[in-house]
Design a protein around this motif. Structure first.
Motif, PDB file in Angstrom:
ATOM      1  N   GLU A  35      45.678  40.951  24.577  1.00  0.00           N
ATOM      2  CA  GLU A  35      45.038  40.526  25.815  1.00  0.00           C
ATOM      3  C   GLU A  35      45.949  39.517  26.492  1.00  0.00           C
ATOM      4  O   GLU A  35      46.412  38.571  25.850  1.00  0.00           O
ATOM      5  N   VAL A  37      46.051  36.739  29.499  1.00  0.00           N
ATOM      6  CA  VAL A  37      45.142  35.925  30.296  1.00  0.00           C
ATOM      7  C   VAL A  37      45.984  35.182  31.321  1.00  0.00           C
ATOM      8  O   VAL A  37      46.937  34.483  30.964  1.00  0.00           O
ATOM      9  N   ARG A  39      46.271  32.499  34.499  1.00  0.00           N
ATOM     10  CA  ARG A  39      45.657  31.354  35.184  1.00  0.00           C
ATOM     11  C   ARG A  39      46.620  30.887  36.251  1.00  0.00           C
ATOM     12  O   ARG A  39      47.777  30.608  35.963  1.00  0.00           O
ATOM     13  N   SER A  50      49.120  33.673  29.192  1.00  0.00           N
ATOM     14  CA  SER A  50      49.045  33.490  27.743  1.00  0.00           C
ATOM     15  C   SER A  50      48.688  34.848  27.156  1.00  0.00           C
ATOM     16  O   SER A  50      48.072  35.684  27.808  1.00  0.00           O
ATOM     17  N   ASP A  52      47.312  37.045  23.692  1.00  0.00           N
ATOM     18  CA  ASP A  52      46.555  36.971  22.446  1.00  0.00           C
ATOM     19  C   ASP A  52      46.734  38.275  21.680  1.00  0.00           C
ATOM     20  O   ASP A  52      46.332  39.341  22.141  1.00  0.00           O
ATOM     21  N   TYR A  63      45.762  27.271  24.109  1.00  0.00           N
ATOM     22  CA  TYR A  63      46.273  27.657  25.423  1.00  0.00           C
ATOM     23  C   TYR A  63      47.794  27.509  25.483  1.00  0.00           C
ATOM     24  O   TYR A  63      48.504  28.440  25.845  1.00  0.00           O
ATOM     25  N   ALA A 100      37.634  39.418  35.409  1.00  0.00           N
ATOM     26  CA  ALA A 100      37.952  38.063  35.852  1.00  0.00           C
ATOM     27  C   ALA A 100      36.754  37.161  35.597  1.00  0.00           C
ATOM     28  O   ALA A 100      35.607  37.587  35.683  1.00  0.00           O
ATOM     29  N   VAL A 108      40.219  33.210  36.278  1.00  0.00           N
ATOM     30  CA  VAL A 108      40.986  33.489  35.061  1.00  0.00           C
ATOM     31  C   VAL A 108      40.892  34.991  34.840  1.00  0.00           C
ATOM     32  O   VAL A 108      39.803  35.535  34.704  1.00  0.00           O
ATOM     33  N   TYR A 109      42.045  35.654  34.829  1.00  0.00           N
ATOM     34  CA  TYR A 109      42.105  37.102  34.724  1.00  0.00           C
ATOM     35  C   TYR A 109      42.429  37.510  33.297  1.00  0.00           C
ATOM     36  O   TYR A 109      43.377  37.010  32.708  1.00  0.00           O
ATOM     37  N   HIS A 110      41.656  38.442  32.773  1.00  0.00           N
ATOM     38  CA  HIS A 110      41.835  38.949  31.411  1.00  0.00           C
ATOM     39  C   HIS A 110      42.199  40.431  31.510  1.00  0.00           C
ATOM     40  O   HIS A 110      41.437  41.214  32.071  1.00  0.00           O
TER      41      HIS A 110
END
Length: 142
Positions: A35, A37, A39, A50, A52, A63, A100, A108-110
């Motif tokens: 994933e 993310v 920002r 970032s 994951d 973070y 989001a 914050v977009y995932h």
């Protein structure tokens, strides 16, 4: 007549069907996920990404430790989430899903990505995080 028709249909299926051949390549392909993310800061135009992979990282450092960095350990700033997707695409990652979440004045977009691999070495090919750079430094000092 019915027997003749059944025989002809059976023979047609027999001649037009293809048997599966067993491949001599015995590599096992598995799908892995990550994933990213994104920002953005309130006044800036760049996005911090970032990543994951399911790695174990301290709650208080998560973070910063997951930020994507280059070979020298400098944070990579992306122009947008699409820029980050294109970057990940160069290493074989494919888009799966996105959502989001609004946090104050910031979205914050995932993005969920996947990749087919045949060995664990392919999993992190080309990708570095701050934690990976710091871990490499620690390993090299010993």
């Amino acid at each position: 007549m019915k027997k003749l028709l059944l025989f002809l249909v059976s023979m047609g299926c027999f001649f037009f069907s293809h048997a599966q051949e067993k491949s001599s390549d015995t590599t096992f392909v598995k799908k892995v996920f990550c994933e990213i993310v994104g920002r953005g800061n309130f006044m800036g135009t760049k996005v911090d990404i970032s990543i994951d992979f399911g790695q174990k990282i301290s709650f208080f450092k998560q973070y910063n430790q997951k930020l994507m960095v280059d070979e020298e350990g400098k944070r990579i700033k992306f122009n947008s989430m699409i820029d980050a997707l294109n970057y990940m695409g160069k290493f074989g990652w494919e888009f799966e899903q996105a959502y989001a979440v609004s946090m104050g004045n910031t979205n914050v977009y995932h993005f969920l990505l996947s990749k087919d691999i045949t060995s664990d070495r392919e999993f992190l090919y080309g990708i570095k995080t701050k934690a990976m750079i710091e871990e490499d430094v620690t390993i090299n000092r010993k």
